[in-house]
Design a protein around this motif. Structure first.
Motif, PDB file in Angstrom:
ATOM      1  N   GLU B 381     -40.717 -85.687 -33.835  1.00 29.70           N
ATOM      2  CA  GLU B 381     -41.949 -84.856 -33.359  1.00 29.70           C
ATOM      3  C   GLU B 381     -42.088 -83.467 -33.561  1.00 29.70           C
ATOM      4  O   GLU B 381     -42.991 -82.897 -33.882  1.00 29.70           O
ATOM      5  CB  GLU B 381     -42.000 -85.155 -31.878  1.00 29.70           C
ATOM      6  CG  GLU B 381     -42.234 -86.512 -31.230  1.00 29.70           C
ATOM      7  CD  GLU B 381     -43.546 -87.088 -31.713  1.00 29.70           C
ATOM      8  OE1 GLU B 381     -44.438 -86.429 -31.782  1.00 29.70           O
ATOM      9  OE2 GLU B 381     -43.492 -88.351 -31.972  1.00 29.70           O
ATOM     10  N   GLN B 382     -40.780 -82.774 -33.735  1.00 26.81           N
ATOM     11  CA  GLN B 382     -40.630 -81.368 -33.995  1.00 26.81           C
ATOM     12  C   GLN B 382     -41.201 -81.201 -35.590  1.00 26.81           C
ATOM     13  O   GLN B 382     -42.022 -80.492 -35.912  1.00 26.81           O
ATOM     14  CB  GLN B 382     -39.330 -80.703 -33.909  1.00 26.81           C
ATOM     15  CG  GLN B 382     -38.873 -80.683 -32.365  1.00 26.81           C
ATOM     16  CD  GLN B 382     -37.513 -80.195 -32.396  1.00 26.81           C
ATOM     17  OE1 GLN B 382     -36.692 -80.153 -33.104  1.00 26.81           O
ATOM     18  NE2 GLN B 382     -37.136 -79.543 -31.166  1.00 26.81           N
ATOM     19  N   PHE B 384     -43.112 -83.266 -37.317  1.00 28.76           N
ATOM     20  CA  PHE B 384     -44.567 -83.557 -37.326  1.00 28.76           C
ATOM     21  C   PHE B 384     -45.269 -82.228 -37.089  1.00 28.76           C
ATOM     22  O   PHE B 384     -46.339 -81.924 -37.568  1.00 28.76           O
ATOM     23  CB  PHE B 384     -45.010 -84.825 -36.635  1.00 28.76           C
ATOM     24  CG  PHE B 384     -46.460 -84.860 -36.495  1.00 28.76           C
ATOM     25  CD1 PHE B 384     -47.255 -85.289 -37.811  1.00 28.76           C
ATOM     26  CD2 PHE B 384     -47.139 -84.977 -35.439  1.00 28.76           C
ATOM     27  CE1 PHE B 384     -48.574 -85.347 -37.680  1.00 28.76           C
ATOM     28  CE2 PHE B 384     -48.431 -85.375 -35.468  1.00 28.76           C
ATOM     29  CZ  PHE B 384     -49.109 -85.452 -36.641  1.00 28.76           C
ATOM     30  N   TYR B 385     -44.877 -81.545 -36.027  1.00 33.38           N
ATOM     31  CA  TYR B 385     -45.448 -80.553 -35.289  1.00 33.38           C
ATOM     32  C   TYR B 385     -45.492 -79.459 -36.477  1.00 33.38           C
ATOM     33  O   TYR B 385     -46.655 -78.775 -36.375  1.00 33.38           O
ATOM     34  CB  TYR B 385     -44.979 -79.966 -33.986  1.00 33.38           C
ATOM     35  CG  TYR B 385     -45.529 -79.039 -33.232  1.00 33.38           C
ATOM     36  CD1 TYR B 385     -46.720 -79.281 -32.519  1.00 33.38           C
ATOM     37  CD2 TYR B 385     -45.243 -77.594 -33.181  1.00 33.38           C
ATOM     38  CE1 TYR B 385     -47.424 -78.214 -31.830  1.00 33.38           C
ATOM     39  CE2 TYR B 385     -45.779 -76.634 -32.506  1.00 33.38           C
ATOM     40  CZ  TYR B 385     -46.980 -76.986 -31.727  1.00 33.38           C
ATOM     41  OH  TYR B 385     -47.606 -76.164 -31.003  1.00 33.38           O
ATOM     42  N   LEU B 386     -44.518 -79.070 -36.764  1.00 31.70           N
ATOM     43  CA  LEU B 386     -44.414 -78.126 -38.049  1.00 31.70           C
ATOM     44  C   LEU B 386     -45.438 -78.538 -39.232  1.00 31.70           C
ATOM     45  O   LEU B 386     -46.018 -77.594 -39.748  1.00 31.70           O
ATOM     46  CB  LEU B 386     -43.103 -77.867 -38.524  1.00 31.70           C
ATOM     47  CG  LEU B 386     -41.986 -77.405 -37.321  1.00 31.70           C
ATOM     48  CD1 LEU B 386     -40.766 -77.149 -37.971  1.00 31.70           C
ATOM     49  CD2 LEU B 386     -42.537 -76.023 -36.977  1.00 31.70           C
ATOM     50  N   LYS B 387     -45.413 -79.756 -39.745  1.00 36.20           N
ATOM     51  CA  LYS B 387     -46.012 -80.275 -40.740  1.00 36.20           C
ATOM     52  C   LYS B 387     -47.641 -80.173 -40.348  1.00 36.20           C
ATOM     53  O   LYS B 387     -48.314 -79.693 -41.382  1.00 36.20           O
ATOM     54  CB  LYS B 387     -45.886 -81.505 -41.325  1.00 36.20           C
ATOM     55  CG  LYS B 387     -44.424 -81.662 -41.995  1.00 36.20           C
ATOM     56  CD  LYS B 387     -43.434 -82.942 -42.039  1.00 36.20           C
ATOM     57  CE  LYS B 387     -44.015 -83.769 -43.174  1.00 36.20           C
ATOM     58  NZ  LYS B 387     -43.055 -85.028 -42.879  1.00 36.20           N
ATOM     59  N   SER B 388     -47.957 -80.483 -39.262  1.00 37.75           N
ATOM     60  CA  SER B 388     -49.388 -80.420 -38.648  1.00 37.75           C
ATOM     61  C   SER B 388     -49.725 -78.959 -38.898  1.00 37.75           C
ATOM     62  O   SER B 388     -51.016 -78.775 -38.770  1.00 37.75           O
ATOM     63  CB  SER B 388     -49.789 -81.056 -37.392  1.00 37.75           C
ATOM     64  OG  SER B 388     -49.186 -79.970 -36.429  1.00 37.75           O
ATOM     65  N   ARG B 389     -48.841 -77.873 -38.893  1.00 37.73           N
ATOM     66  CA  ARG B 389     -49.279 -76.554 -39.161  1.00 37.73           C
ATOM     67  C   ARG B 389     -49.317 -76.269 -40.718  1.00 37.73           C
ATOM     68  O   ARG B 389     -49.204 -74.897 -40.755  1.00 37.73           O
ATOM     69  CB  ARG B 389     -48.565 -75.831 -38.120  1.00 37.73           C
ATOM     70  CG  ARG B 389     -48.734 -75.964 -36.565  1.00 37.73           C
ATOM     71  CD  ARG B 389     -50.294 -76.016 -36.334  1.00 37.73           C
ATOM     72  NE  ARG B 389     -50.398 -76.458 -34.903  1.00 37.73           N
ATOM     73  CZ  ARG B 389     -50.971 -77.402 -34.218  1.00 37.73           C
ATOM     74  NH1 ARG B 389     -51.539 -78.230 -35.117  1.00 37.73           N
ATOM     75  NH2 ARG B 389     -51.161 -77.532 -33.034  1.00 37.73           N
ATOM     76  N   GLY B 390     -48.937 -77.111 -41.355  1.00 38.26           N
ATOM     77  CA  GLY B 390     -49.109 -76.703 -42.927  1.00 38.26           C
ATOM     78  C   GLY B 390     -47.782 -76.831 -43.581  1.00 38.26           C
ATOM     79  O   GLY B 390     -47.682 -76.482 -44.841  1.00 38.26           O
ATOM     80  N   LEU B 391     -46.606 -76.500 -42.853  1.00 35.54           N
ATOM     81  CA  LEU B 391     -45.341 -76.238 -43.624  1.00 35.54           C
ATOM     82  C   LEU B 391     -45.106 -77.690 -44.221  1.00 35.54           C
ATOM     83  O   LEU B 391     -45.127 -78.753 -43.747  1.00 35.54           O
ATOM     84  CB  LEU B 391     -44.226 -75.965 -42.138  1.00 35.54           C
ATOM     85  CG  LEU B 391     -44.242 -74.549 -41.905  1.00 35.54           C
ATOM     86  CD1 LEU B 391     -45.456 -73.847 -41.426  1.00 35.54           C
ATOM     87  CD2 LEU B 391     -42.953 -74.375 -41.020  1.00 35.54           C
ATOM     88  N   PRO B 392     -44.280 -77.327 -45.546  1.00 39.33           N
ATOM     89  CA  PRO B 392     -44.109 -78.529 -46.320  1.00 39.33           C
ATOM     90  C   PRO B 392     -42.732 -79.067 -45.749  1.00 39.33           C
ATOM     91  O   PRO B 392     -42.183 -78.421 -45.052  1.00 39.33           O
ATOM     92  CB  PRO B 392     -43.879 -78.027 -47.643  1.00 39.33           C
ATOM     93  CG  PRO B 392     -44.291 -76.405 -47.806  1.00 39.33           C
ATOM     94  CD  PRO B 392     -44.580 -76.240 -46.177  1.00 39.33           C
ATOM     95  N   ASP B 393     -42.699 -80.509 -46.104  1.00 38.59           N
ATOM     96  CA  ASP B 393     -41.648 -81.237 -45.518  1.00 38.59           C
ATOM     97  C   ASP B 393     -40.269 -80.353 -45.698  1.00 38.59           C
ATOM     98  O   ASP B 393     -39.575 -80.165 -44.553  1.00 38.59           O
ATOM     99  CB  ASP B 393     -41.519 -82.539 -46.181  1.00 38.59           C
ATOM    100  CG  ASP B 393     -40.767 -83.413 -45.482  1.00 38.59           C
ATOM    101  OD1 ASP B 393     -40.783 -83.846 -44.427  1.00 38.59           O
ATOM    102  OD2 ASP B 393     -39.288 -83.755 -46.215  1.00 38.59           O
ATOM    103  N   GLN B 395     -39.420 -77.383 -46.143  1.00 38.31           N
ATOM    104  CA  GLN B 395     -39.612 -76.056 -45.452  1.00 38.31           C
ATOM    105  C   GLN B 395     -39.250 -76.387 -43.742  1.00 38.31           C
ATOM    106  O   GLN B 395     -38.646 -75.544 -43.009  1.00 38.31           O
ATOM    107  CB  GLN B 395     -40.738 -75.239 -45.763  1.00 38.31           C
ATOM    108  CG  GLN B 395     -40.829 -73.833 -45.031  1.00 38.31           C
ATOM    109  CD  GLN B 395     -41.849 -73.051 -45.297  1.00 38.31           C
ATOM    110  OE1 GLN B 395     -43.061 -73.471 -45.803  1.00 38.31           O
ATOM    111  NE2 GLN B 395     -41.781 -71.661 -45.140  1.00 38.31           N
ATOM    112  N   LEU B 399     -36.273 -75.275 -41.502  1.00 35.17           N
ATOM    113  CA  LEU B 399     -36.297 -74.532 -40.412  1.00 35.17           C
ATOM    114  C   LEU B 399     -35.578 -75.020 -39.234  1.00 35.17           C
ATOM    115  O   LEU B 399     -34.971 -74.371 -38.422  1.00 35.17           O
ATOM    116  CB  LEU B 399     -37.962 -74.143 -40.221  1.00 35.17           C
ATOM    117  CG  LEU B 399     -38.385 -73.158 -39.084  1.00 35.17           C
ATOM    118  CD1 LEU B 399     -37.899 -71.726 -39.546  1.00 35.17           C
ATOM    119  CD2 LEU B 399     -39.786 -73.234 -38.792  1.00 35.17           C
TER     120      LEU B 399
END
Lengths: 259, 433
Positions: B381-382, B384-393, B395, B399
């Motif tokens: 879930e964490q 997906f949350y980061l990816k849904s804000r544009g961060l590449p997989d 990265q 993080l």
């Protein structure tokens, strides 16, 4: 605001999707044009949140049929992160806590990835700090939120404000806000809804997923869609929400059975 | 007929211990000879020993190591410098290196120097503490270190003296096949305060053997903050123990970080010898490739009203293997003890492995003892949350991995070190994905 000449941003046709082998979406059709606000309502389990997550690319959901065009491109050809960069935004019903990642660096990474991808200059921490503080005023957020870990220990209202702050920073073309009103007291609802209103323009669009008419007192929808069992069973104007508020969903469900 | 030893490192160190000239302090000669006797008598543990179940010493047994007599050529210590620490004691392959040390003036009541230079001045005090806290009767590695004992670090903080600047103890490995036995003694008198950075680094990528022992005595109301960094070469074997003794209302706060070594083992033994003592013992192992990092801690609550919190984290990539054993002993008299232990482990690959074991032995009836262990992968879930804000997989994964380790690194009370280590964590995280 409805303008039938406006550009179509999102075109959902015959969308079906499953989670853990269970079919949740059974053929969704929806067209969203620039400048429009759509509300998606419906009883628990009707598939509203699933629709939101499928659009954003949540890995637990599998698309089994239909198409979604996002500004003319095949949305499902894009990974979740590419959808965000293309201008799709999901406001989470339950924003995820990420201890150890500061909100300011998270917001800056997101900004630089999404806005940077659109040709804007990347911002260093100092430049971003000025930028984000300005946006935070929109949501009456205190700067101390920047130093805390992402959503970690935030109250329900603080998490939802942080979602809309991200929307403000990323400037999406289509925002899908999943139950952004849940868990908000009346003051927080006013602030969050006020923030969303300020972000809506003639060039973007918003899809509000909600249980209650309450949110729609603050953000006026152009269309109200009612979902039931994975389908849109009725579409109307803002007055449909008021009717649902007074009559519930049963009359619609009954009408569907007899139809 | 030549008998081929199964443990050449033992022979090398025992011979080195035998060859030591007698010290002027008779108590030290006695302790060394007792330790030498034990080093000869004790057997090197195998995986059949419960305490060494997961840690096979074959890597060490294969090394042909020799102790080093002279400090080697000059090493550039600039990359390891800690800007807040004006005082640095540097040892090269176990030998004190004055040229690489920085001996700035210290406030009255603070002694920071080598054991050798202070032996005649502080013989009585050293006699009370040196080789008195770290058990050499049962632990072969401590016995070897003690038998070999001729120099090391001596820190003494007088009563009610607070030293705000951190002290940097830098142990640099430079030679292939060197065996070194670093030794530290830290004594904080009543009401004293200090921060010590014990730092093991490598200026070589070759194999060598570090066998370190640290003893820390904390008198009533005194506070010691202890940062331990193990950044040995990826071929090294690092075996170490630290014995901490806390008097009434004393406090010990430590972060032990393990990045390096092919095989590392750290034993941390803390005992509350007085009432109301407090210990915070946090750890982080960040390993990949073929590394093995084993941490065994013992928190011995021997007196009432003691507190201990422990958070041990591991990030394991490649085919690496992390081991954690956290023993908490609450003795019969240690009523109203409050002890909490958490072991959290992140596996970055399908071949990475973690063995974690809480071990609680409670003999008092009015105590609070909590423990928990988790082993897992990055939270979906964490991610997906980061990816849904544009961060590449990649990265997003980096993080989250970084954040997992940063929770421990951020607790280090030396700012420049936090910044330095955050970079290491970030770089190592990116390399191991």
């Amino acid at each position: 605001m409805i303008n039938s000449n406006a550009k179509t941003l999102l075109e959902i046709s015959g969308l079906t999707a499953t989670v853990a082998g269970v079919t949740i979406l059974k053929g969704i059709n929806l067209t969203v044009r620039a400048g429009e606000v759509h509300a998606i309502m419906g009883p628990n389990g009707s598939g509203k949140s699933t629709l939101a997550k499928v659009l954003a690319g949540h890995p637990a959901y599998e698309v089994t049929g239909g198409t979604v065009q996002f500004e003319g491109q095949d949305l499902f050809a894009l990974a979740a992160e590419a959808r965000a960069r293309a201008g799709l935004f999901l406001g989470f019903q339950y924003p995820v806590e990420i201890p150890g990642v500061s909100n300011s660096s998270f917001l800056r990474l997101a900004y630089n990835t999404v806005q940077g991808g659109r040709g804007k200059d990347e911002l260093d921490p100092l430049e971003f700090d000025d930028y984000v503080r300005e946006k935070m005023k929109l949501l009456e957020m205190s700067p101390e939120f920047l130093d805390r870990s992402v959503n970690d220990g935030f109250s329900g209202g603080e998490k939802k404000r942080n979602e809309i702050l991200q929307m403000a920073i990323l400037e999406p073309r289509v925002s899908v806000l999943d139950e952004t009103d849940s868990g908000l007291d009346i003051d927080a609802l006013r602030i969050v809804a006020g923030g969303v209103n300020k972000l809506l323009t003639a060039d973007n669009a918003c899809v509000l997923v909600t249980h209650y008419q309450r949110l729609l007192n603050y953000i006026t929808p152009d269309y109200v869609h009612v979902m039931e069992s994975g389908r849109v069973i009725k579409t109307g104007g803002k007055e449909l929400a008021l009717e649902l508020e007074s009559r519930g969903y049963d009359w619609l469900l009954d009408a569907k059975v007899t139809a | 007929m030549n008998v081929v030893s199964k443990h050449p490192f033992v022979d090398a160190l025992v011979a080195g211990g035998r060859a030591l000239p007698a010290s002027t302090a008779s108590w030290l000669n006695l302790r060394r000879s007792l330790a030498l006797e034990r080093a000869n008598a004790l057997s090197v543990p195998t995986t059949r020993d419960e305490e060494w179940r997961f840690t096979d010493l074959a890597t060490l047994n294969k090394l042909r190591v020799e102790p080093v007599g002279q400090a080697a050529a000059l090493v550039d210590v600039a990359p390891y410098a800690v800007s807040e620490a004006a005082t640095r004691l540097a040892f090269v392959d176990g030998v004190y290196a004055p040229a690489l040390s920085s001996r700035s003036p210290l406030p009255a009541g603070v002694t920071v120097g080598t054991l050798a230079e202070n032996l005649n001045i502080q013989s009585a005090l050293m006699g009370v503490h040196l080789a008195a806290h770290a058990d050499f009767n049962e632990q072969v590695f401590t016995a070897l270190n003690t038998a070999w004992l001729r120099d090391g670090v001596f820190i003494h903080i007088a009563q009610n003296t607070a030293l705000s600047e951190p002290l940097h103890l830098l142990f640099i490995a430079t030679l292939k096949d060197a065996a070194s036995c670093p030794r530290c003694l830290i004594v904080a008198e009543a009401g004293a305060e200090c921060t010590v950075i014990e730092d093991y680094v490598a200026a070589t990528t070759e194999a060598y053997f570090t066998n370190a022992v640290t003893e820390i005595a904390i008198k009533p109301n005194a506070r010691v903050r202890h940062v331990r960094l193990q950044r040995e070469s990826m071929q090294a074997v690092h075996i170490a123990s630290c014995a901490v003794s806390l008097a009434k209302d004393a406090s010990y706060v430590s972060q032990s970080i393990a990045f390096g070594a092919r095989l590392s083992r750290y034993n941390l033994d803390v005992i509350h010898k007085g009432e109301g003592a407090e210990a915070v013992i946090d750890g982080l192992a960040l390993i990949s490739g073929q590394q093995l990092a084993d941490t065994h801690t013992t928190m011995d609550h021997a007196q009432p009203n003691g507190r201990c919190t422990q958070l041990h984290k591991t990030i394991v990539g490649g085919a690496a293997h992390a081991v954690f054993n956290g023993k908490v002993l609450v003795r019969k008299d240690a009523q109203l003890t409050n002890s909490a232990q958490q072991s959290r482990n992140l596996l970055l690959s399908s071949t990475a492995r973690v063995d974690t074991k809480p071990q609680l032995e409670i003999f008092a009836d009015d105590v609070k003892c909590a423990h928990g262990a988790t082993v897992g992968q990055l939270d979906a879930e964490q991610l997906f949350y980061l990816k849904s804000r544009g961060l590449p997989d990649t990265q997003a994964r980096n993080l989250l991995t970084y954040a997992f380790g940063a929770e421990i690194v951020d607790r280090i009370p030396v700012k420049s070190l936090v910044a330095q280590l955050e970079k290491t964590v970030m770089a190592q995280t990116q390399a191991s994905v």
